[in-house]
Every structure is written in structure tokens, then in C-alpha cells.
Design a protein around this motif. Sequence first.
Motif, PDB file in Angstrom:
ATOM      1  N   ILE A 337      24.270  97.195  53.912  1.00 42.50           N
ATOM      2  CA  ILE A 337      25.666  97.200  53.130  1.00 42.50           C
ATOM      3  C   ILE A 337      25.576  96.378  51.741  1.00 42.50           C
ATOM      4  N   ALA A 338      24.943  95.198  51.712  1.00 42.90           N
ATOM      5  CA  ALA A 338      24.484  94.378  50.649  1.00 42.90           C
ATOM      6  C   ALA A 338      23.555  95.043  49.662  1.00 42.90           C
ATOM      7  N   ALA A 339      22.318  95.599  50.225  1.00 36.36           N
ATOM      8  CA  ALA A 339      21.600  96.370  49.203  1.00 36.36           C
ATOM      9  C   ALA A 339      22.235  97.327  48.683  1.00 36.36           C
ATOM     10  N   ASN A 340      22.928  98.207  49.353  1.00 33.30           N
ATOM     11  CA  ASN A 340      23.472  99.275  48.510  1.00 33.30           C
ATOM     12  C   ASN A 340      24.625  99.142  47.627  1.00 33.30           C
ATOM     13  N   ARG A 341      25.088  97.676  47.681  1.00 32.05           N
ATOM     14  CA  ARG A 341      26.152  97.418  46.629  1.00 32.05           C
ATOM     15  C   ARG A 341      25.765  96.501  45.559  1.00 32.05           C
ATOM     16  N   GLU A 342      24.378  95.911  45.850  1.00 38.38           N
ATOM     17  CA  GLU A 342      23.980  95.212  44.891  1.00 38.38           C
ATOM     18  C   GLU A 342      24.266  95.559  43.389  1.00 38.38           C
ATOM     19  N   ALA A 343      23.896  96.945  43.062  1.00 42.04           N
ATOM     20  CA  ALA A 343      24.065  97.284  41.826  1.00 42.04           C
ATOM     21  C   ALA A 343      25.162  97.982  41.418  1.00 42.04           C
ATOM     22  N   LEU A 344      26.176  97.793  42.199  1.00 45.47           N
ATOM     23  CA  LEU A 344      27.447  98.598  41.936  1.00 45.47           C
ATOM     24  C   LEU A 344      28.250  97.709  41.106  1.00 45.47           C
ATOM     25  N   PRO A 345      28.989  98.386  40.064  1.00 48.12           N
ATOM     26  CA  PRO A 345      29.674  97.361  39.041  1.00 48.12           C
ATOM     27  C   PRO A 345      30.924  96.833  39.396  1.00 48.12           C
ATOM     28  N   TYR A 346      31.737  97.602  40.358  1.00 51.52           N
ATOM     29  CA  TYR A 346      33.188  97.468  40.526  1.00 51.52           C
ATOM     30  C   TYR A 346      33.403  97.040  42.289  1.00 51.52           C
ATOM     31  N   PRO A 347      34.520  96.206  42.355  1.00 48.52           N
ATOM     32  CA  PRO A 347      34.902  95.726  43.821  1.00 48.52           C
ATOM     33  C   PRO A 347      34.769  97.158  44.562  1.00 48.52           C
ATOM     34  N   VAL A 348      34.760  96.643  45.900  1.00 48.31           N
ATOM     35  CA  VAL A 348      35.078  98.138  46.900  1.00 48.31           C
ATOM     36  C   VAL A 348      36.405  98.505  46.866  1.00 48.31           C
ATOM     37  N   LEU A 349      37.618  97.821  46.548  1.00 42.49           N
ATOM     38  CA  LEU A 349      38.787  98.195  46.654  1.00 42.49           C
ATOM     39  C   LEU A 349      39.161  99.259  45.417  1.00 42.49           C
ATOM     40  N   LEU A 350      38.482  98.722  44.285  1.00 36.05           N
ATOM     41  CA  LEU A 350      38.598  99.984  43.004  1.00 36.05           C
ATOM     42  C   LEU A 350      37.630 101.221  43.520  1.00 36.05           C
ATOM     43  N   GLU A 351      36.568 101.054  43.975  1.00 42.03           N
ATOM     44  CA  GLU A 351      35.702 102.227  44.479  1.00 42.03           C
ATOM     45  C   GLU A 351      36.666 103.277  45.293  1.00 42.03           C
ATOM     46  N   ALA A 352      37.298 102.357  46.422  1.00 35.76           N
ATOM     47  CA  ALA A 352      38.041 103.286  47.328  1.00 35.76           C
ATOM     48  C   ALA A 352      38.966 103.827  46.691  1.00 35.76           C
ATOM     49  N   LEU A 353      39.880 103.294  45.711  1.00 33.13           N
ATOM     50  CA  LEU A 353      40.836 104.009  44.853  1.00 33.13           C
ATOM     51  C   LEU A 353      40.287 104.967  44.163  1.00 33.13           C
ATOM     52  N   PHE A 354      39.208 105.077  43.460  1.00 29.83           N
ATOM     53  CA  PHE A 354      38.569 105.958  42.941  1.00 29.83           C
ATOM     54  C   PHE A 354      38.310 107.143  43.447  1.00 29.83           C
ATOM     55  N   MET A 355      37.817 107.162  44.707  1.00 30.63           N
ATOM     56  CA  MET A 355      37.412 107.976  45.863  1.00 30.63           C
ATOM     57  C   MET A 355      38.628 108.683  46.329  1.00 30.63           C
ATOM     58  N   TYR A 356      39.701 108.012  46.651  1.00 26.09           N
ATOM     59  CA  TYR A 356      40.883 108.374  46.996  1.00 26.09           C
ATOM     60  C   TYR A 356      41.692 109.328  45.735  1.00 26.09           C
ATOM     61  N   LEU A 357      41.698 108.894  44.759  1.00 21.72           N
ATOM     62  CA  LEU A 357      42.520 109.626  43.485  1.00 21.72           C
ATOM     63  C   LEU A 357      41.292 110.950  43.466  1.00 21.72           C
ATOM     64  N   GLN A 392      24.781 108.512  43.540  1.00 18.76           N
ATOM     65  CA  GLN A 392      23.549 108.663  42.754  1.00 18.76           C
ATOM     66  C   GLN A 392      23.567 107.940  41.303  1.00 18.76           C
ATOM     67  N   ALA A 393      24.736 108.035  40.757  1.00 15.48           N
ATOM     68  CA  ALA A 393      25.147 107.302  39.562  1.00 15.48           C
ATOM     69  C   ALA A 393      25.376 106.053  39.650  1.00 15.48           C
ATOM     70  N   GLY A 394      25.515 105.492  40.908  1.00 14.25           N
ATOM     71  CA  GLY A 394      25.836 103.801  41.074  1.00 14.25           C
ATOM     72  C   GLY A 394      27.047 103.526  40.802  1.00 14.25           C
ATOM     73  N   ILE A 395      28.231 104.523  41.056  1.00 13.20           N
ATOM     74  CA  ILE A 395      29.513 104.157  40.961  1.00 13.20           C
ATOM     75  C   ILE A 395      29.956 103.753  42.125  1.00 13.20           C
ATOM     76  N   VAL A 396      30.005 104.355  43.210  1.00 12.75           N
ATOM     77  CA  VAL A 396      30.367 104.005  44.594  1.00 12.75           C
ATOM     78  C   VAL A 396      29.345 103.950  45.556  1.00 12.75           C
ATOM     79  N   GLY A 397      29.501 103.142  46.810  1.00 18.43           N
ATOM     80  CA  GLY A 397      28.533 103.180  47.599  1.00 18.43           C
ATOM     81  C   GLY A 397      28.494 104.273  48.494  1.00 18.43           C
TER      82      GLY A 397
END
Length: 514
Positions: A337-357, A392-397
Motif C-alpha cells: 500500500i505504501a509503495a502504491n501511495r508513495e507518488a500520490l499527491p492527495y490524502p486518501v480521504l480526498l481520493e475516496a471523495l473524488f472516486m465517490y463523486l 495510471q495518471a497517479g491521481i488515486v491508488g
Amino acid sequence: MAGHDPSHGTQRQLVKRKISKHLSADLQENLDSLHGMFDLCNDLISHSTNINHFSCCLIYLNDMVSREAMQRIETKLALGNDAISSQGDISKFIYQRFAYSLLMEVNSLETVSEHLLEGNAVLMVNEVESAFIFNTKADLGRHISTPETEQTVRGPKEGFVEDLQKNVMMIRKKLKTSALKVENSTIGKQSKTKISVIYIHGKASHEVVEEVHHRLSQIQTDSILDSHYVESMIKDQPRSPVPTVYSTERPDHVCGSLLDGKVAILVDGSPFALTVPALFVEFLHSSEDYYDGAFAATIIRWIRFLGLFVTLILPAFYVALVSFHQDLLQSPFIIRIAANREALPYPVLLEALFMYLTFELLREAGLRMPKPFGGPIVTILGLVLIGQAAVQAGIVGPILAIVVSVTALTSFILPNYVFHQTIRFSGLPLLLLAGLFGFMGIIVGLMFGLTYLVSIRSFGTPYFFPVSPARMERWKDVFVRAPWWAMDSRPIGFGTKSSSDTEAPSFKKEKDEI
């Protein structure tokens, strides 16, 4: 026969006329009053004719009547009868000549107006202080078809339509008993929508029936265009997001509810019937549960309960796990999980809200999309493709994309559309609580939600019944679906018991016990 133009040329302002409430013996006075009510209504047609020395006028709304029925009536009127010489003779002639199409004889101008708006034709006769109503309604609605939102593999394929008469007919076809009562009323100052309250006498609680009539009588609105209008005005908690009135488009479900002692409400112009009282567990049951074997129906019901929890807490559980409780995971999984999230710019909560929306936007687009283009299938495929592109764009995990996709799929397991919406949107506050407080936020949110569900009622019946207050003898159709030979009684709380029970406590007594 001569035609009459009710539009009065190109005049565009309403003509104020003194309108009498009762019909008079003067035909012209009645016509003036009626045209005053329907001024500027170009579809109001009036045909004048004579039956011997009596002047008559046939009036109808052109777009509401059946052409064939009108042609038969006009043909019979043109024949006349030489033996007609008095008011009694012409009334007798009309009753004999139109025995099959004549509905009633009325003497109120308001009643004449109501029948015209329903699609009936009206015959007014000079020197007669009443009008004759003919059944000329055109069949403008769709034919009976398969339910759209509650489809099943086994069981009846009939679904309610927008015609109240057809819907009542489908219920009476399944329940052939004189104990089935249908009480009609009209709601809406402008729409004058017909509503039918249906129940089985001796099974439904008298208190519930009276409460339904009382709440319907309190509705003050200009129009009722769908059953949801009624639902929102009679529910126990007007501002509650939780549905306390069950809506269905399946006649077999309504018949089953009536046999359970519930009360059904049918609204003209809506293919969805309402049943009350509504219980929480009822929204997790499907009509197909009762057409499959007990074992298979029970397993599917458990899967449905699992889908409820996955839809509600899976995204929140993942966000809390990654943000606050990494120590609960095994080291290899944490490293991945840490390796997948290393290059992500936003916290996981914002990523989840983005995918939810994103999912909600795709879902709305799929609902409005024409069926030939795919509808819900395009929604799921779009979510998968956009999720893959976002990874692939590195926005979400990638794991979050899987979690949201699974949640989106499991949400469609819930059989009731209104309940499906409630559970889907209830996951959002849990997601926010998980992102701020971890597992403690999820637990507190679930405790508040459960406390609220236990505290509310639906037409006097506890919403969480028979789980709370617990009636274990009534759990034969809650968490499991017992065989038919084992379900010998109905749930207490909204109806009387079955004939096999020794005592049938009243609704009020059961509420006092609760």
C-alpha cells in the motif's frame, strides 16, 4: 349536428360569468355557465341536436374521449323517437337507448365539470334540470407490462401502470374476496387526483386505516402528480432520509402486504403503490424470495445483508485503515500500500471523495442515457475505465479504485430503489467520519444511525420491528425465509393474527406492550 366554438374568436382574456352551482331547465343558461368555466379551452366541443322538440347538446373534451364511443352515441342520438312528448319520455328514451354507455344522471355543474375532465361525455337537454353522463373515456395509458425496477426471474411479470382502475383490477384479480375494501378519495385542488385506500377487513388494524385516512385528509396542495407526493406528506418523519413508507410497482407484493394486515395506497397517474406500515427489514426483502425455495432464498437474503454492510462501510473502512490503523495490517500488505501511495499527491480521504463523486456523476449519466446506448452497463464500464485511467495518471491508488468499484456493484443488490438511495448516500458521512477519526468515527456514526432507526415508527409500528422490540417467534421471515408451512402467523404490530392464533390483540394493545 352543428358545432360550437368555445374559444369565442381570438379573444385572449377570460370572460367573467355568473356560474350557477346547479343545473337549470334552461339549456342555454347551462351552456353559458359551462363555457364560462372552460373559457379559452379550445378542446371543449359541444354538438347541438334535437330529439323531437327537445333541444339537446352533447359536450366533451376532444382529446380525452374515445372516437368510437362518441360516434356510437352521436349515431343513436340522431335516430330520435316520435313517441317522445314529455320530460319523463325523453329521460326514459335516453336510459333505454344508452343502457350500456350511460353512467349516471347528475344535477350539479361542478359534477359535470369533473366528468368532462375525466374524459366522459355529457348530454344536456332543454327543460330537464339534470345532465346525462356517458362513459367515453379513451384508453390513453400504457398497457400492463413487466416492472422496470423490481424484476424477478420467477413469479408474476405484471407491474402497475398509470391507470388507477387497472391497478385496482390487478389487485382484485389476485385477492377474490369481499373483505378487500377499496375506499376512494380525491386530493389536489387543481389536479383532483383520485386516490384509493385498500385493505382487507378483519386483517388490517382499524387504527391504522383510520390514521391513513386522517393523514390523507390533512394534505393541502394544488396537485398530486405521483405517489411520492403522498408519501412525503404522510410519512412519520417528514425530514427523515429513511423511507417509512414502502413503494412498489408489483401487484403481488401489494397483495402479500395486504394479507399481512397492511394498508395500500394507490394514486391515479402513478405506477408505484404505497404500503404502510413499513419495516426496515422489508426493504431488504425481494419478491423473488417468496418464489424460490426456502434454502436458496435464505442464502440470497444473507448475501443481501452483506451487500448492505459493504455498500455502507467498505470505503470508510479502507480510509480509516490506511489513515489511522496501519498496525492492523500485515507487513507485506502495508509495504504494498505504501509503495502504491508513495507518488500520490492527495490524502486518501480526498481520493475516496473524488472516486465517490465520479461514480455518482456516471450513475446519473447512465440513468438519463437512452437504453440503446447501454444505461447502467455504461455506468459500470465508465467507472472501471475512469478508475483505471486515474490510477495510471497517479491521481488515486489502485486498491481504492477496487474498493469504490466493489461498493458501486454491491449497491445494486438492494432491491428497493428508495432504500438503495438512502444507503448509498449514508456512506458519505461515514466516509468523512472515518477520514477524521478512524474506526472510532465509524462506530459512533453506526451507533447514532442504529439508535435513530430503533427510535422511529411507521404509522405507530416500531421501524425495527420485530428485531427491536424483539419478537423471536416472528423472525421466520426476517433473517431467514422459512418454508411456507412454517409461516403460520403474521407479524404483530400492524394487523391481527392469523386464524391459527388463539388471541388477536388490537393494534393499540400491541403498541402499549411495545
